[in-house]
Design an enzyme around this catalytic site. Structure first.
Site, PDB file in Angstrom:
ATOM      1  N   LYS A   1       0.855  -1.186   0.000  1.00  0.00           N
ATOM      2  CA  LYS A   1       0.000   0.000   0.000  1.00  0.00           C
ATOM      3  C   LYS A   1       0.883   1.226   0.000  1.00  0.00           C
ATOM      4  O   LYS A   1       2.020   1.187   0.490  1.00  0.00           O
ATOM      5  CB  LYS A   1      -0.883   0.009   1.253  1.00  0.00           C
TER       6      LYS A   1
ATOM      7  N   GLY B   1     -20.452   6.557   3.822  1.00  0.00           N
ATOM      8  CA  GLY B   1     -19.380   6.869   2.860  1.00  0.00           C
ATOM      9  C   GLY B   1     -19.952   6.798   1.462  1.00  0.00           C
ATOM     10  O   GLY B   1     -20.536   5.782   1.070  1.00  0.00           O
TER      11      GLY B   1
ATOM     12  N   GLY C   1     -18.226   7.669  -1.544  1.00  0.00           N
ATOM     13  CA  GLY C   1     -17.173   7.846  -2.549  1.00  0.00           C
ATOM     14  C   GLY C   1     -17.346   6.792  -3.628  1.00  0.00           C
ATOM     15  O   GLY C   1     -18.462   6.312  -3.857  1.00  0.00           O
ATOM     16  N   ASN C   2     -16.260   6.411  -4.283  1.00  0.00           N
ATOM     17  CA  ASN C   2     -16.353   5.444  -5.381  1.00  0.00           C
ATOM     18  C   ASN C   2     -17.086   4.165  -4.955  1.00  0.00           C
ATOM     19  O   ASN C   2     -18.027   3.734  -5.629  1.00  0.00           O
ATOM     20  CB  ASN C   2     -14.932   5.115  -5.875  1.00  0.00           C
ATOM     21  N   ALA C   3     -16.688   3.579  -3.812  1.00  0.00           N
ATOM     22  CA  ALA C   3     -17.269   2.298  -3.410  1.00  0.00           C
ATOM     23  C   ALA C   3     -18.732   2.460  -2.980  1.00  0.00           C
ATOM     24  O   ALA C   3     -19.624   1.758  -3.478  1.00  0.00           O
ATOM     25  CB  ALA C   3     -16.440   1.687  -2.289  1.00  0.00           C
ATOM     26  N   GLY C   4     -18.995   3.403  -2.072  1.00  0.00           N
ATOM     27  CA  GLY C   4     -20.347   3.576  -1.540  1.00  0.00           C
ATOM     28  C   GLY C   4     -21.349   3.988  -2.608  1.00  0.00           C
ATOM     29  O   GLY C   4     -22.458   3.445  -2.693  1.00  0.00           O
TER      30      GLY C   4
HETATM   31  N1  GLU Z   1      -7.190   0.180  -3.198  1.00  0.00           N
HETATM   32  C1  GLU Z   1      -7.936  -1.007  -3.459  1.00  0.00           C
HETATM   33  C2  GLU Z   1      -7.964  -1.915  -2.236  1.00  0.00           C
HETATM   34  O1  GLU Z   1      -7.827  -1.454  -1.129  1.00  0.00           O
HETATM   35  C3  GLU Z   1      -7.500  -1.699  -4.733  1.00  0.00           C
HETATM   36  C4  GLU Z   1      -6.083  -2.173  -4.773  1.00  0.00           C
HETATM   37  C5  GLU Z   1      -5.632  -2.634  -6.148  1.00  0.00           C
HETATM   38  O2  GLU Z   1      -6.419  -2.633  -7.088  1.00  0.00           O
HETATM   39  O3  GLU Z   1      -4.456  -2.999  -6.254  1.00  0.00           O
HETATM   40  O4  GLU Z   1      -8.217  -3.090  -2.321  1.00  0.00           O
END
Ligand code: GLU
Length: 414
Positions: free
Chosen positions: A104, A216, A218-221
């Protein structure tokens, strides 16, 4: 990130799971530490003058393959948070059977304070700083909180300029025109929806008779609200960083998304009552979806949660102590390392397409995603039942830990 250190929390959880299920203390030692950490501090000439920007990349474990995980831009990014997120990525990639270790990254900025040109400069400079550390067979970044396809495109371009060649597989979540994948933009939500569908079927709950609250937007919510709506499920409440809204008969998601795009918030949406961000977590609903940041549900509010099922679309939204309270309350938690793995799974499909020079259709991607999410859910559910694990998170941890340790052993490292 806030007072609770998410990394200590994650390692405490790892220790407890290993002890309870007789995983050798010696074997898990390697998982208690990130393998590589890079911190960079670099000056950028922004529209606000010269700023020294801090960025991180943590490659937690690479036993299963090159490390993979997102990159976030957020004012609260710090090393402890990035370590926790990289640890969870390691488990997530193992659970989805992806040929990846976990990583990350993050940059400590509030992107809203900068112009688009500033963000481009910061993104390109970050890549110049870390380019030796990443690559398609080394470590592959992707979008996360407050990063998007445009930023991935700049980063790929900068990396290509440094290497003097095109390397699209060095990053995922790119725009479609430069090697991005169909469905990647909504894949986190779609994967979560597939997991939820399977869980509801196991618990014999009719999705059409449920009420959902999403914390939330954002993209996911937001994408989950859209997907639920198009599957005739009822979303009664949503919130973003400015506040929440509620209508017990269900929100009109299409108009709500329009309202959010126009006003940059869900607050003041016509026909809905205002709610605070904390109220939304405690609503009397069937399904609660924490889709914002870490530590939304802690020991101070876990006792007030009323949902039957929690789908963790955010990473680390429930603390270790809160998890135990939810377990006592018999609330089913579909853990982040499974529930939000749709994003990295489609990232894997994008990486493969780039390596093969292939282009798959949206239909093909969705079918592959559905199969992967269903297989991972079934595997964990079967283990959870046959091994009498306390909850899904524990089943997921044990499965992932054993797989990573086996790979470490097969490499002759431990
Ligand atoms: N940021 C996303 C996660 O937390 C996707 C990570 C990715 O696609 O490598 O799973």
């Amino acid at each position: 990130m806030n007072q609770i250190n998410p990394y200590n929390d994650a390692i405490e959880c790892l220790g407890e799971v290993a002890e309870r299920y007789n995983i050798d203390e010696k074997d898990i030692e390697i998982l208690k530490h990130p393998k590589k950490i890079l911190m960079v501090n670099f000056p950028v000439h922004t529209s606000k003058g010269l700023k020294v920007i801090s960025g991180y990349r943590v490659q937690y474990n690479d036993a299963l393959g090159p490390t993979k995980g997102g990159l976030r831009f957020h004012p609260h990014v710090d090393i402890e948070g990035v370590k926790a997120l990289a640890f969870w990525m390691t488990l997530k990639n193992a659970i989805l059977d992806l040929p990846y270790g976990g990583a990350k990254g993050g940059i400590t900025i509030d992107p809203q304070e900068f112009t688009e040109h500033d963000l481009e400069e910061i993104s390109r400079e970050y890549i110049r700083q870390i380019h030796l550390f990443i690559g398609p067979a080394k470590d592959i970044p992707a979008p996360d909180v407050y990063t998007n396809p445009k930023i991935m495109g700049w980063m790929m371009d900068e990396f290509g300029k440094i290497k003097g060649e095109h390397v699209p597989a060095m990053i995922t979540g790119k725009p479609l025109s430069i090697g991005g994948s169909q469905a990647r933009s909504y894949s986190t939500a779609m994967g979560g929806f597939f997991v939820l569908r399977e869980a509801l079927a196991k618990y014999k709950i009719n999705p059409l008779q449920t009420k959902t609250a999403i914390h939330g937007f954002g993209n996911a919510g937001m994408n989950l609200a859209k997907i639920m709506d198009s599957n005739n499920m009822t979303v009664v409440a949503v919130s973003d960083s400015k506040g929440g809204i509620y209508n017990e008969n269900g929100l009109n998601i299409e108009s709500l998304i329009k309202h959010k795009k126009e006003t940059r918030s869900v607050v003041d949406f016509a026909g809905a009552k205002p709610l605070t961000n904390n109220d939304i977590l405690e609503l009397n609903v069937d399904i609660l979806v924490p889709a914002a940041l870490e530590n939304a549900i802690t020991k101070s509010n876990a006792g007030n949660i009323n949902a039957k099922i929690i789908l963790e679309l955010a990473n680390g939204p429930i603390t270790f102590k809160a998890d135990k309270i939810l377990y006592e309350k018999k609330i089913v938690v579909l853990p982040d390392i499974l529930a939000n793995a749709g994003g990295v799974t489609v990232s894997y499909f994008e990486w493969m397409q780039n390596l093969y020079g292939a282009r798959w259709t949206e239909e093909e991607i969705l079918k592959k995603l559905d199969d992967r999410m269903k297989t991972a859910f079934d595997e964990l559910y079967d283990n959870y039942v046959s091994e009498s694990y306390v909850d899904f998170r524990t089943a997921a941890y044990v499965y992932a830990i054993k797989k990573i340790i086996q790979a470490e052993k097969d490499r002759g490292r431990i």
